[in-house]
Motif scaffolding. Structure first.
Motif, PDB file in Angstrom:
ATOM      1  N   MET A   1      49.745   6.095   0.445  1.00 54.15           N
ATOM      2  CA  MET A   1      49.033   6.975  -0.612  1.00 54.15           C
ATOM      3  C   MET A   1      48.490   8.046  -0.198  1.00 54.15           C
ATOM      4  N   MET A   2      47.764   9.245  -0.838  1.00 49.98           N
ATOM      5  CA  MET A   2      47.269  10.418  -0.497  1.00 49.98           C
ATOM      6  C   MET A   2      46.030  10.643  -1.298  1.00 49.98           C
ATOM      7  N   TYR A   3      45.145  11.544  -1.086  1.00 45.82           N
ATOM      8  CA  TYR A   3      43.997  11.999  -1.928  1.00 45.82           C
ATOM      9  C   TYR A   3      43.958  13.446  -2.250  1.00 45.82           C
ATOM     10  N   VAL A   4      43.599  13.598  -3.380  1.00 41.00           N
ATOM     11  CA  VAL A   4      43.250  15.185  -3.968  1.00 41.00           C
ATOM     12  C   VAL A   4      41.849  15.020  -4.633  1.00 41.00           C
ATOM     13  N   LEU A   5      41.529  16.237  -4.835  1.00 37.16           N
ATOM     14  CA  LEU A   5      40.202  16.253  -5.880  1.00 37.16           C
ATOM     15  C   LEU A   5      40.546  16.607  -6.875  1.00 37.16           C
ATOM     16  N   VAL A   6      40.200  16.340  -8.082  1.00 40.12           N
ATOM     17  CA  VAL A   6      40.564  16.280  -9.524  1.00 40.12           C
ATOM     18  C   VAL A   6      39.412  16.626 -10.503  1.00 40.12           C
ATOM     19  N   GLU A   7      39.487  17.362 -11.292  1.00 38.26           N
ATOM     20  CA  GLU A   7      38.387  17.708 -12.314  1.00 38.26           C
ATOM     21  C   GLU A   7      38.212  16.452 -13.197  1.00 38.26           C
ATOM     22  N   LYS A   8      36.768  15.845 -13.504  1.00 34.49           N
ATOM     23  CA  LYS A   8      36.808  14.614 -14.101  1.00 34.49           C
ATOM     24  C   LYS A   8      37.091  14.897 -15.497  1.00 34.49           C
ATOM     25  N   LYS A   9      36.648  16.068 -15.980  1.00 34.02           N
ATOM     26  CA  LYS A   9      36.844  16.388 -17.762  1.00 34.02           C
ATOM     27  C   LYS A   9      38.335  16.488 -17.864  1.00 34.02           C
ATOM     28  N   VAL A  26      46.918  23.420  -3.287  1.00 35.19           N
ATOM     29  CA  VAL A  26      46.229  21.928  -3.262  1.00 35.19           C
ATOM     30  C   VAL A  26      46.314  21.469  -2.073  1.00 35.19           C
ATOM     31  N   GLN A  27      45.278  20.652  -1.689  1.00 34.94           N
ATOM     32  CA  GLN A  27      44.832  20.203  -0.423  1.00 34.94           C
ATOM     33  C   GLN A  27      44.751  18.926  -0.533  1.00 34.94           C
ATOM     34  N   ILE A  28      46.088  18.147  -0.092  1.00 30.81           N
ATOM     35  CA  ILE A  28      46.289  16.827   0.163  1.00 30.81           C
ATOM     36  C   ILE A  28      46.150  15.871   1.172  1.00 30.81           C
ATOM     37  N   PHE A  29      45.074  15.252   1.091  1.00 24.84           N
ATOM     38  CA  PHE A  29      44.247  14.661   2.085  1.00 24.84           C
ATOM     39  C   PHE A  29      45.022  13.347   2.699  1.00 24.84           C
ATOM     40  N   GLN A  30      45.491  13.012   3.737  1.00 21.70           N
ATOM     41  CA  GLN A  30      45.907  11.620   4.196  1.00 21.70           C
ATOM     42  C   GLN A  30      44.873  10.537   4.035  1.00 21.70           C
ATOM     43  N   LEU A  31      43.597  10.779   4.476  1.00 20.79           N
ATOM     44  CA  LEU A  31      42.506   9.848   4.545  1.00 20.79           C
ATOM     45  C   LEU A  31      41.469  10.101   3.435  1.00 20.79           C
ATOM     46  N   GLU A  32      41.007   8.973   2.765  1.00 23.16           N
ATOM     47  CA  GLU A  32      40.186   9.417   1.829  1.00 23.16           C
ATOM     48  C   GLU A  32      38.817   9.730   2.301  1.00 23.16           C
ATOM     49  N   ASP A  33      38.517   9.220   3.337  1.00 23.15           N
ATOM     50  CA  ASP A  33      37.184   9.693   4.076  1.00 23.15           C
ATOM     51  C   ASP A  33      37.059  10.950   4.327  1.00 23.15           C
ATOM     52  N   ASP A  34      38.336  11.843   4.455  1.00 27.35           N
ATOM     53  CA  ASP A  34      38.244  13.411   4.702  1.00 27.35           C
ATOM     54  C   ASP A  34      38.024  13.825   3.300  1.00 27.35           C
ATOM     55  N   ALA A  35      38.593  13.466   2.190  1.00 27.63           N
ATOM     56  CA  ALA A  35      38.637  13.910   0.808  1.00 27.63           C
ATOM     57  C   ALA A  35      37.183  13.841   0.405  1.00 27.63           C
ATOM     58  N   ASP A  36      36.551  12.514   0.717  1.00 29.38           N
ATOM     59  CA  ASP A  36      35.072  12.361   0.443  1.00 29.38           C
ATOM     60  C   ASP A  36      34.363  13.289   1.213  1.00 29.38           C
ATOM     61  N   ARG A  37      34.611  13.666   2.355  1.00 30.83           N
ATOM     62  CA  ARG A  37      33.767  14.595   3.138  1.00 30.83           C
ATOM     63  C   ARG A  37      33.878  16.064   2.546  1.00 30.83           C
ATOM     64  N   TYR A  38      35.271  16.547   2.007  1.00 30.46           N
ATOM     65  CA  TYR A  38      35.237  17.860   1.564  1.00 30.46           C
ATOM     66  C   TYR A  38      34.605  17.954   0.152  1.00 30.46           C
ATOM     67  N   HIS A  39      34.727  16.963  -0.688  1.00 32.33           N
ATOM     68  CA  HIS A  39      34.032  16.827  -1.915  1.00 32.33           C
ATOM     69  C   HIS A  39      32.523  16.892  -1.786  1.00 32.33           C
ATOM     70  N   GLU A  40      31.914  16.111  -0.864  1.00 28.41           N
ATOM     71  CA  GLU A  40      30.402  16.269  -0.494  1.00 28.41           C
ATOM     72  C   GLU A  40      29.986  17.808  -0.104  1.00 28.41           C
ATOM     73  N   MET A  41      30.903  18.359   0.862  1.00 34.02           N
ATOM     74  CA  MET A  41      30.746  19.965   1.055  1.00 34.02           C
ATOM     75  C   MET A  41      30.771  20.752  -0.107  1.00 34.02           C
ATOM     76  N   LEU A  42      31.566  20.401  -1.166  1.00 35.43           N
ATOM     77  CA  LEU A  42      31.530  21.306  -2.331  1.00 35.43           C
ATOM     78  C   LEU A  42      30.402  20.917  -3.073  1.00 35.43           C
ATOM     79  N   MET A  43      29.904  19.828  -3.276  1.00 35.12           N
ATOM     80  CA  MET A  43      28.823  19.431  -4.011  1.00 35.12           C
ATOM     81  C   MET A  43      27.491  20.117  -3.429  1.00 35.12           C
ATOM     82  N   SER A  44      27.418  19.943  -2.123  1.00 35.00           N
ATOM     83  CA  SER A  44      26.321  20.748  -1.354  1.00 35.00           C
ATOM     84  C   SER A  44      26.210  22.055  -1.570  1.00 35.00           C
TER      85      SER A  44
END
Length: 89
Positions: A1-9, A26-44
């Motif tokens: 499995m891989m990980y992407v960011l999706v819009e909630k709505k 589209v950025q497809i992350f191998q690791l969930e931790d990396d996807a989470d880190r990128y998501h946190e950067m966007l939120m910041s």
């Protein structure tokens, strides 16, 4: 499995825009931790869309990218990506 960011709505997949080619990637992350880190950067930087990390089958997200004319990039555990300047500014 891989990980992407999706819009909630809408469930739409997050993609960055290449400043030179203007293509969506589209950025497809191998690791969930990396996807989470990128998501946190966007939120910041107060990214305006409400995103979440979603687990996806690699073949499904690649097929979806091809169907919609998006490029994609596999982000491996050895890669480190940050949001592009156009998102941060």
């Amino acid at each position: 499995m891989m990980y992407v960011l999706v819009e909630k709505k809408t469930g739409g997949v997050y993609a960055v825009k290449d400043d030179k080619s203007h293509e969506r990637i589209v950025q497809i992350f191998q690791l969930e931790d990396d996807a989470d880190r990128y998501h946190e950067m966007l939120m910041s930087v107060d990214f305006p869309r409400d995103l979440e990390v979603a687990e996806v089958a690699r073949k499904d997200v690649i097929a979806n990218c091809r169907q919609h004319g998006y490029r994609y990039s596999i982000i491996t555990e050895n890669d480190f990506v940050v949001p592009p300047p156009s998102v941060i500014e």
